[in-house]
Design an enzyme around this catalytic site. Structure first.
Site, PDB file in Angstrom:
ATOM      1  N   ASN A   7       8.554  11.257   9.376  1.00 33.92           N
ATOM      2  CA  ASN A   7       9.772  11.483   8.593  1.00 33.92           C
ATOM      3  C   ASN A   7       9.330  11.939   7.203  1.00 33.92           C
ATOM      4  O   ASN A   7       8.887  11.127   6.397  1.00 33.92           O
ATOM      5  CB  ASN A   7      10.566  10.161   8.530  1.00 33.92           C
ATOM      6  CG  ASN A   7      11.782  10.244   7.620  1.00 33.92           C
ATOM      7  OD1 ASN A   7      12.161  11.327   7.179  1.00 33.92           O
ATOM      8  ND2 ASN A   7      12.387   9.104   7.348  1.00 33.92           N
ATOM      9  N   TRP A   8       9.431  13.230   6.964  1.00 31.95           N
ATOM     10  CA  TRP A   8       8.912  13.793   5.704  1.00 31.95           C
ATOM     11  C   TRP A   8       9.846  13.515   4.524  1.00 31.95           C
ATOM     12  O   TRP A   8       9.495  13.777   3.386  1.00 31.95           O
ATOM     13  CB  TRP A   8       8.670  15.297   5.844  1.00 31.95           C
ATOM     14  CG  TRP A   8       7.563  15.658   6.788  1.00 31.95           C
ATOM     15  CD1 TRP A   8       6.856  14.812   7.612  1.00 31.95           C
ATOM     16  CD2 TRP A   8       7.011  16.966   7.026  1.00 31.95           C
ATOM     17  NE1 TRP A   8       5.924  15.513   8.333  1.00 31.95           N
ATOM     18  CE2 TRP A   8       5.990  16.833   8.000  1.00 31.95           C
ATOM     19  CE3 TRP A   8       7.284  18.248   6.516  1.00 31.95           C
ATOM     20  CZ2 TRP A   8       5.240  17.930   8.469  1.00 31.95           C
ATOM     21  CZ3 TRP A   8       6.551  19.336   6.984  1.00 31.95           C
ATOM     22  CH2 TRP A   8       5.543  19.172   7.944  1.00 31.95           C
ATOM     23  N   LYS A   9      11.041  13.041   4.813  1.00 31.02           N
ATOM     24  CA  LYS A   9      12.048  12.760   3.772  1.00 31.02           C
ATOM     25  C   LYS A   9      12.224  13.993   2.866  1.00 31.02           C
ATOM     26  O   LYS A   9      12.082  15.113   3.337  1.00 31.02           O
ATOM     27  CB  LYS A   9      11.662  11.506   2.994  1.00 31.02           C
ATOM     28  CG  LYS A   9      11.383  10.324   3.931  1.00 31.02           C
ATOM     29  CD  LYS A   9      11.312   9.001   3.246  1.00 31.02           C
ATOM     30  CE  LYS A   9      11.062   7.914   4.283  1.00 31.02           C
ATOM     31  NZ  LYS A   9      11.052   6.584   3.726  1.00 31.02           N
TER      32      LYS A   9
ATOM     33  N   HIS B 181      19.139   6.412   9.050  1.00 30.56           N
ATOM     34  CA  HIS B 181      18.022   5.873   8.259  1.00 30.56           C
ATOM     35  C   HIS B 181      18.591   5.022   7.127  1.00 30.56           C
ATOM     36  O   HIS B 181      19.647   5.342   6.580  1.00 30.56           O
ATOM     37  CB  HIS B 181      17.176   7.018   7.706  1.00 30.56           C
ATOM     38  CG  HIS B 181      15.901   6.533   7.088  1.00 30.56           C
ATOM     39  ND1 HIS B 181      15.866   5.990   5.833  1.00 30.56           N
ATOM     40  CD2 HIS B 181      14.639   6.474   7.577  1.00 30.56           C
ATOM     41  CE1 HIS B 181      14.613   5.617   5.574  1.00 30.56           C
ATOM     42  NE2 HIS B 181      13.856   5.911   6.612  1.00 30.56           N
TER      43      HIS B 181
ATOM     44  N   GLU C 107      17.918   4.842   4.148  1.00 28.67           N
ATOM     45  CA  GLU C 107      18.184   5.600   2.910  1.00 28.67           C
ATOM     46  C   GLU C 107      19.510   6.361   2.999  1.00 28.67           C
ATOM     47  O   GLU C 107      20.178   6.558   1.991  1.00 28.67           O
ATOM     48  CB  GLU C 107      16.993   6.532   2.615  1.00 28.67           C
ATOM     49  CG  GLU C 107      15.786   5.729   2.124  1.00 28.67           C
ATOM     50  CD  GLU C 107      14.425   6.304   2.472  1.00 28.67           C
ATOM     51  OE1 GLU C 107      14.331   7.493   2.819  1.00 28.67           O
ATOM     52  OE2 GLU C 107      13.439   5.532   2.398  1.00 28.67           O
TER      53      GLU C 107
ATOM     54  N   GLU D 244      13.265  -0.425  11.406  1.00 26.05           N
ATOM     55  CA  GLU D 244      12.610  -0.271  10.114  1.00 26.05           C
ATOM     56  C   GLU D 244      13.144  -1.325   9.146  1.00 26.05           C
ATOM     57  O   GLU D 244      14.216  -1.126   8.548  1.00 26.05           O
ATOM     58  CB  GLU D 244      12.898   1.121   9.536  1.00 26.05           C
ATOM     59  CG  GLU D 244      12.437   2.251  10.419  1.00 26.05           C
ATOM     60  CD  GLU D 244      12.216   3.529   9.614  1.00 26.05           C
ATOM     61  OE1 GLU D 244      11.097   4.034   9.627  1.00 26.05           O
ATOM     62  OE2 GLU D 244      13.157   3.986   8.945  1.00 26.05           O
TER      63      GLU D 244
ATOM     64  N   GLY E 278       8.150   2.172   2.520  1.00 26.04           N
ATOM     65  CA  GLY E 278       7.559   2.733   1.305  1.00 26.04           C
ATOM     66  C   GLY E 278       7.025   1.687   0.339  1.00 26.04           C
ATOM     67  O   GLY E 278       6.718   2.000  -0.814  1.00 26.04           O
TER      68      GLY E 278
ATOM     69  N   SER F 122       5.892   1.371   6.283  1.00 25.91           N
ATOM     70  CA  SER F 122       4.492   1.275   5.823  1.00 25.91           C
ATOM     71  C   SER F 122       3.481   1.260   6.971  1.00 25.91           C
ATOM     72  O   SER F 122       2.458   0.588   6.905  1.00 25.91           O
ATOM     73  CB  SER F 122       4.297   0.053   4.910  1.00 25.91           C
ATOM     74  OG  SER F 122       5.107   0.191   3.743  1.00 25.91           O
TER      75      SER F 122
ATOM     76  N   GLY G 259       6.701   7.450   7.367  1.00 26.94           N
ATOM     77  CA  GLY G 259       7.098   8.186   6.170  1.00 26.94           C
ATOM     78  C   GLY G 259       5.871   8.632   5.390  1.00 26.94           C
ATOM     79  O   GLY G 259       5.289   9.686   5.661  1.00 26.94           O
ATOM     80  N   GLY G 260       5.440   7.814   4.439  1.00 30.39           N
ATOM     81  CA  GLY G 260       4.330   8.171   3.534  1.00 30.39           C
ATOM     82  C   GLY G 260       3.104   8.713   4.251  1.00 30.39           C
ATOM     83  O   GLY G 260       2.562   9.761   3.877  1.00 30.39           O
TER      84      GLY G 260
HETATM   85  P1  PGA Z   1       7.192   4.608   5.136  1.00 31.55           P
HETATM   86  O1  PGA Z   1       8.621   5.161   5.590  1.00 31.55           O
HETATM   87  O2  PGA Z   1       6.247   4.839   6.285  1.00 31.55           O
HETATM   88  O3  PGA Z   1       6.837   5.405   3.927  1.00 31.55           O
HETATM   89  O4  PGA Z   1       7.355   3.152   4.848  1.00 31.55           O
HETATM   90  C1  PGA Z   1       9.101   4.984   6.897  1.00 31.55           C
HETATM   91  C2  PGA Z   1      10.505   5.540   7.008  1.00 31.55           C
HETATM   92  O5  PGA Z   1      11.303   5.329   6.096  1.00 31.55           O
HETATM   93  O6  PGA Z   1      10.852   6.184   8.011  1.00 31.55           O
END
Ligand code: PGA
Length: 256
Positions: free
Chosen positions: A11-13, A99, A101, A169, A175, A215, A236-237
């Site tokens: 997930n590149w956000k 998600h 977010e 999640e 993150g 994470s 994500g990251g």
């Molecule tokens: P993260 O994000 O790996 O940076 O914690 C995961 C996500 O929000 O899909």
């Protein structure tokens, strides 16, 4: 190990201009060996405006393309939104919905997310439905209750192993570098599967893949991916570094 195929999804956000997207897409396609790509489903979900750039970068690979949300309607007067039909047309096979977010930044409810998943299914897209509790909810002992309610409210009744993936999640792990313990992850994933069984029947629940997200890194991925009810990761990251993303894909127990 179950017979569910592992899915490693990036997930590149809201990251990356066109040049970054091109090099990350090419990096992922080159670094993940064809033997791994044949044993694990690998997916990247870049921002809308670089979907075409990334599609081109992935052309010689088996890596799939997805998006990070979609509107519930097929088309119409919805300024700034993107429909599932547009994503399908842009080469996507998957779309993330719900998600945390999006739930926070855009006030999306379980009902909205269910409608987005249905819109995705109508276009033959696989919906990755995200659920997860906040830190306050976990501290209050409500994590299972919250996630159950999200599953019951946001997964469509026609969800099945072919059209739906769940991503658990925990919001406090996204993150932050904090990761849920393997025991907590397995307990939640197993509870999610039981909730899916109540809603859709045991057969479908056994086929639906449940990803862990929050994470996930090359260092913790092997332990998490080895858990009975963990069928992959939403990353994500670490998905922004081709090498780390590749290492996570390589640590799936199905890779020989
Ligand atoms: P993260 O994000 O790996 O940076 O914690 C995961 C996500 O929000 O899909």
């Amino acid at each position: 190990m179950s017979n569910r195929r592992f899915l490693i999804a990036g997930n590149w956000k809201m990251n990356g201009l066109r040049a970054d997207a091109k090099s990350l897409g090419e990096g992922v396609a080159q670094k993940i060996p064809p033997s791994v790509q044949s044993q694990v489903d690998v997916l990247v979900c870049p921002p809308f405006v670089v979907l075409e750039t990334v599609e081109r970068a992935l052309q010689q690979s088996n890596i799939m393309l997805g998006a990070q949300t979609c509107h519930t309607a097929e088309k119409g007067a919805h300024t700034g939104d993107i429909s599932a039909a547009m994503l399908k047309d842009a080469g996507c096979s998957h779309v993330i919905v719900g998600h945390s977010e999006r739930r926070t930044d855009h006030g999306e409810t379980d009902g909205d997310i269910q409608a987005q998943a249905i819109a995705a299914h109508d276009q033959d897209l696989i919906a990755i439905v995200c659920v997860g509790e906040t830190e306050a909810e976990r501290d209050a002992g409500r994590a299972f209750e919250v996630v159950r309610e999200q599953i019951l409210g946001s997964v469509p009744l026609k969800a099945n192993g072919a059209n739906t993936v769940i991503a658990y999640e925990p919001v406090w792990a996204i993150g932050t570098g904090k990761v849920a313990t393997p025991e907590d992850v397995q307990a939640m994933h197993s509870d999610i599967r039981n909730t899916l069984a109540d809603k859709l029947g045991q057969d479908e629940a056994d086929k639906i893949r449940i990803l862990y997200g929050g994470s996930m890194k090359p260092e913790n991925a092997p332990d998490l991916l080895a858990l009975e009810d963990v069928d992959g990761g939403l990353i994500g990251g670490a998905a922004l570094k081709a090498e780390d993303f590749c290492k996570i894909a390589e640590s799936c127990p199905s890779v020989s």
